[in-house]
Write a protein that holds these residues in place. Structure first.
Motif, PDB file in Angstrom:
ATOM      1  N   ASP A  33       0.872  -1.176   0.000  1.00 48.59           N
ATOM      2  CA  ASP A  33       0.000   0.000   0.000  1.00 48.59           C
ATOM      3  C   ASP A  33       0.907   1.222   0.000  1.00 48.59           C
ATOM      4  O   ASP A  33       1.462   1.599   1.033  1.00 48.59           O
ATOM      5  N   TYR A  34       1.089   1.837  -1.187  1.00 49.37           N
ATOM      6  CA  TYR A  34       2.011   2.956  -1.320  1.00 49.37           C
ATOM      7  C   TYR A  34       1.351   4.236  -0.824  1.00 49.37           C
ATOM      8  O   TYR A  34       0.239   4.572  -1.210  1.00 49.37           O
ATOM      9  N   LYS A  35       2.070   4.950   0.051  1.00 50.12           N
ATOM     10  CA  LYS A  35       1.526   6.199   0.601  1.00 50.12           C
ATOM     11  C   LYS A  35       2.640   7.231   0.715  1.00 50.12           C
ATOM     12  O   LYS A  35       3.783   6.896   1.057  1.00 50.12           O
ATOM     13  N   VAL A  36       2.304   8.462   0.388  1.00 53.08           N
ATOM     14  CA  VAL A  36       3.297   9.530   0.447  1.00 53.08           C
ATOM     15  C   VAL A  36       3.303  10.139   1.850  1.00 53.08           C
ATOM     16  O   VAL A  36       2.255  10.440   2.417  1.00 53.08           O
ATOM     17  N   LEU A  37       4.518  10.270   2.413  1.00 55.35           N
ATOM     18  CA  LEU A  37       4.700  10.830   3.750  1.00 55.35           C
ATOM     19  C   LEU A  37       5.954  11.701   3.751  1.00 55.35           C
ATOM     20  O   LEU A  37       6.910  11.431   3.016  1.00 55.35           O
ATOM     21  N   PRO A  38       5.998  12.736   4.597  1.00 59.47           N
ATOM     22  CA  PRO A  38       7.232  13.521   4.730  1.00 59.47           C
ATOM     23  C   PRO A  38       8.352  12.670   5.325  1.00 59.47           C
ATOM     24  O   PRO A  38       8.091  11.716   6.084  1.00 59.47           O
ATOM     25  N   ALA A  39       9.601  13.017   5.004  1.00 57.21           N
ATOM     26  CA  ALA A  39      10.750  12.235   5.471  1.00 57.21           C
ATOM     27  C   ALA A  39      10.773  12.113   6.993  1.00 57.21           C
ATOM     28  O   ALA A  39      11.001  11.031   7.543  1.00 57.21           O
ATOM     29  N   LYS A  40      10.538  13.230   7.666  1.00 59.38           N
ATOM     30  CA  LYS A  40      10.605  13.205   9.130  1.00 59.38           C
ATOM     31  C   LYS A  40       9.537  12.294   9.714  1.00 59.38           C
ATOM     32  O   LYS A  40       9.776  11.572  10.688  1.00 59.38           O
TER      33      LYS A  40
END
Length: 250
Positions: free
Chosen positions: A63-70
């Motif tokens: 399940d691909y999800k975009v998240l900030p690096a931190k």
């Protein structure tokens, strides 16, 4: 009779293995073109196709999800069952995360600056740029540029402005003088210039003398991801052909 029973049991076992459902797993990525980004709601980028092949080969329903690096790193430190792609391997991260073998090696980083800034006509070396006390460097908040360059920046650069904006906004900040320069991967600079809304010709880039080799990227997983899943991911990484930066730039 025993042989028949054994064969039947083996057939059932094989059927169960072959029909076992794929392992569900959250796989995070950054909005960091050209390596990884969202287009029409779908995970895309240089690393996208090969990553999907890895997960399929490893029997993972990702399940691909975009998240900030931190946020990604915070979740991993908290023990969330999570993997992410395109990560740099640093000593600090190894204390709470697992890394696959290499999936991609970046080109050496380039410095991008305003075309009108004449200081860069003379400053063509990495050390010369980092040591200049008047230059303000921009850096994405929470993002590593690789252990060697991170170390040099911490030791040498006097004025660093950490940026929480997206990459297109970051480019505009350089154009209007909010920061004097930043380091970007050559693979993505042209695309960012084209999509950032900056004036054509307002920014220039070059690879400074003395810039280290590009950092290697890896799939990173929290230690709460089962060891068997991590092993399967790594085996798949070594079977799937990832792109090379030389081919991407050319």
């Amino acid at each position: 009779m025993r042989i028949i029973h054994f064969q039947a049991a083996l057939a059932i076992l094989l059927l169960m293995v072959c029909s076992a459902p794929a392992q569900e797993l959250d796989v995070a990525y950054l909005e960091y073109p050209p390596y990884m980004y969202t287009e029409d709601g779908r995970f895309e980028g240089i690393l996208a196709d090969a990553t999907r092949q890895v997960m399929d080969e490893a029997g993972i329903d990702a399940d691909y999800k975009v998240l900030p690096a931190k946020r990604i790193l915070t979740l991993m430190m908290a023990g969330e069952k999570l993997c992410a792609i395109g990560a740099f391997r640093t000593p600090g991260r190894e204390s709470y995360a697992w890394f696959s073998d290499v999936t991609y090696q970046n080109s050496p980083l380039a410095v991008i600056h305003r075309s009108s800034d004449e200081r860069f006509a003379e400053k063509r070396s990495l050390i010369g740029i980092l040591d200049d006390p008047d230059l303000v460097m921009g850096k994405m908040y929470g993002y590593s540029l690789g252990s060697m360059l991170d170390h040099e920046i911490n030791m040498r650069v006097r004025r660093v402005r950490e940026v929480t904006a997206d990459l297109q906004q970051f480019m505009r900040m350089i154009e209007i003088g909010r920061v004097d320069y930043a380091f970007f991967s050559p693979e993505g600079i042209r695309g960012l210039m084209a999509t950032s809304g900056t004036e054509p010709g307002s920014l220039e880039w070059f690879i400074p003398e003395g810039m280290p080799e590009g950092q290697t990227r890896h799939i990173i997983c929290s230690l709460s991801v089962p060891e068997d899943v991590r092993r399967r991911i790594n085996e798949a990484v070594n079977k799937v052909e990832f792109p090379r930066w030389q081919d991407v730039i050319n």
